[in-house]
Design an enzyme around this catalytic site. Structure first.
Site: not given
Length: 454
Positions: A48, A186
């Protein structure tokens, strides 16, 4: 951590950046410290925001990365313009509610702004590939619901930006990101601290930066065979989607100081705050002389009788350890009390303090808060300008007279110095039993006042 960690030569080094949105500014501060320490990674992995910071790391331009982070606001990253900042809990609540309504309306935020930032500041693939640094990131395949660990060498030239966006697509707040018609979200959903990716490349040393973002952490027993440092902070790093320049500056500084404390404990001291080690032992000795006067009954026989109780001493230590989030013993008791006093009076952790400087700040703030209590303006004194939900919750409770540790400490300090309350009175012993933490803060400030008075 032994200082030799940073002195070893001819070792294979890794850095692992975790996910956590706006909290990722902390990682930039750690990177700054690693450069100062001469620790340069051969392996970089991230998830991320950690993947984005990892890509920045490969550029080798820490100062430019720091400048980029300090310029970011929420509207630059997420296409959302927050209401005007009034610096209050009402503003915070309004920002969160409007943000959630906007997200629902848009059915997930677009990554258009983030793509523009990555294209402008991060991705120079040819340069990254020529660095000779192994780079890996984690994404979550939403189609088969599995984590995919992907290294730069496995990514077709020209498509790295898509994998960075995929690793950062915090679904459902952000849209899923498609690569070859496969939806990705993510990487934190499956591997928020990709230690395994670094270990797969056989490092001798590893620095792991944990910003405590949401997601899954996969334990890997191989880490026991790799010399490593785990870097995090006790301080909340803010809401992960609310990018704010003041919060960013603080988080970068926290990252730098936390790394330096682990690397150079003989020069950087502290658990929550960071202190110069010069003169610390002298101040610690003075503190124990004053404490001894209390415990031997030189100050008051009645207080001595209470503090001499083994069960009460245990209660005090348990209470202090719980607040400090670390076990307290005779070697750390002054450090714990001074740091808890700093937290009570909202002293910023944004610099390395001289111990006497920090003590002066605590005493000065106690005096000003005592005065503000008289004028009923306490809530405007030294409030935290950079807050998240956790900060605001704490500050709310600090405004409640019978609950607030700070306000009770202020009143005890004031009564002691006005002669309204003495060590011999029943009210004092009520505080001893019911509010030992507030009492410790008040007594420590009283000790600082006695030092100032000579």
């Amino acid at each position: 951590m032994k200082s030799t960690f940073f002195e070893r030569n001819n070792v294979r080094r890794a850095v692992v950046f975790s996910g956590g949105g706006a909290k990722g500014a902390f990682e930039i501060g750690v990177w700054k410290a690693l450069n100062a320490l001469g620790y340069y990674a051969d392996i970089v992995t991230g998830t991320s925001i950690g993947a984005l910071n990892g890509a920045l790391y490969l550029s080798g331009k820490q100062e430019e990365a720091e400048k980029l982070w300090k310029e970011l606001e929420i509207q630059d990253v997420l296409n959302f313009k927050p209401p005007e900042n009034k610096g209050s809990i009402m503003y915070y609540g309004k920002t969160i509610s409007e943000f959630m309504m906007y997200t629902i309306k848009e059915k997930g935020l677009s990554s258009t702004s983030l793509r523009e930032i990555i294209s402008k500041y991060i991705v120079d693939e040819s340069n990254m590939r020529d660095k000779g640094i192994i780079f890996g990131l984690s994404v979550f395949n939403f189609k088969n619901m599995e984590t995919e660990n992907i290294y730069l060498d496995d990514i077709h030239h020209g498509t790295l930006i898509d994998y960075l966006l995929a690793s950062s697509a915090l679904f459902p707040i952000m849209e899923k990101h498609y690569i070859n018609d496969i939806p990705y979200i993510d990487g934190g959903f499956g591997n928020n601290i990709p230690i395994d990716m670094a270990l797969d490349k056989n490092p001798d040393q590893m620095v792991i930066v944990d910003i405590k973002g949401p997601g899954v952490y996969k334990r890997d027993d191989r880490i026991k065979n790799c010399e490593h440092i785990w870097v995090s902070t006790n301080w909340p790093l803010g809401d992960m989607l609310l990018f704010n320049q003041k919060r960013t500056e603080l988080n970068i500084q926290l990252g730098y100081l936390e790394m330096m404390k682990r690397a150079m404990p003989k020069k950087y001291l502290g658990c929550w705050y960071t202190f110069h080690t010069e003169n610390y032992q002298q101040e610690n000795d003075l503190f124990f002389i004053a404490l001894n006067q209390v415990l031997t009954g030189e100050k008051t026989s009645q207080l001595y009788k209470q503090l001499d109780s083994k069960s009460y001493q245990k209660k005090l230590i348990i209470e202090l350890s719980k607040k400090w989030k670390k076990s307290v013993d005779e070697k750390t008791v002054m450090l714990a009390i001074i740091e808890e006093s700093g937290k009570t009076f909202n002293v910023s952790p944004d610099k390395q303090y001289e111990i006497k400087e920090f003590q002066n700040i605590i005493l000065e703030r106690m005096k000003q808060w005592v005065e503000s209590e008289k004028n009923q303006t306490a809530e405007s004194i030294y409030s935290l300008n950079i807050m998240n939900g956790q900060d605001w919750q704490r500050e709310f409770f600090e405004q409640l007279p019978l609950i607030s540790n700070r306000r009770i400490a202020i009143h005890i300090f004031k009564w002691l110095n006005e002669g309204v309350l003495t060590y011999e009175e029943p009210l004092f012993y009520m505080f001893l039993k019911v509010k030992p933490y507030s009492l410790m803060i008040a007594l420590y400030c009283n000790y600082l006042l006695s030092k100032e008075s000579g």
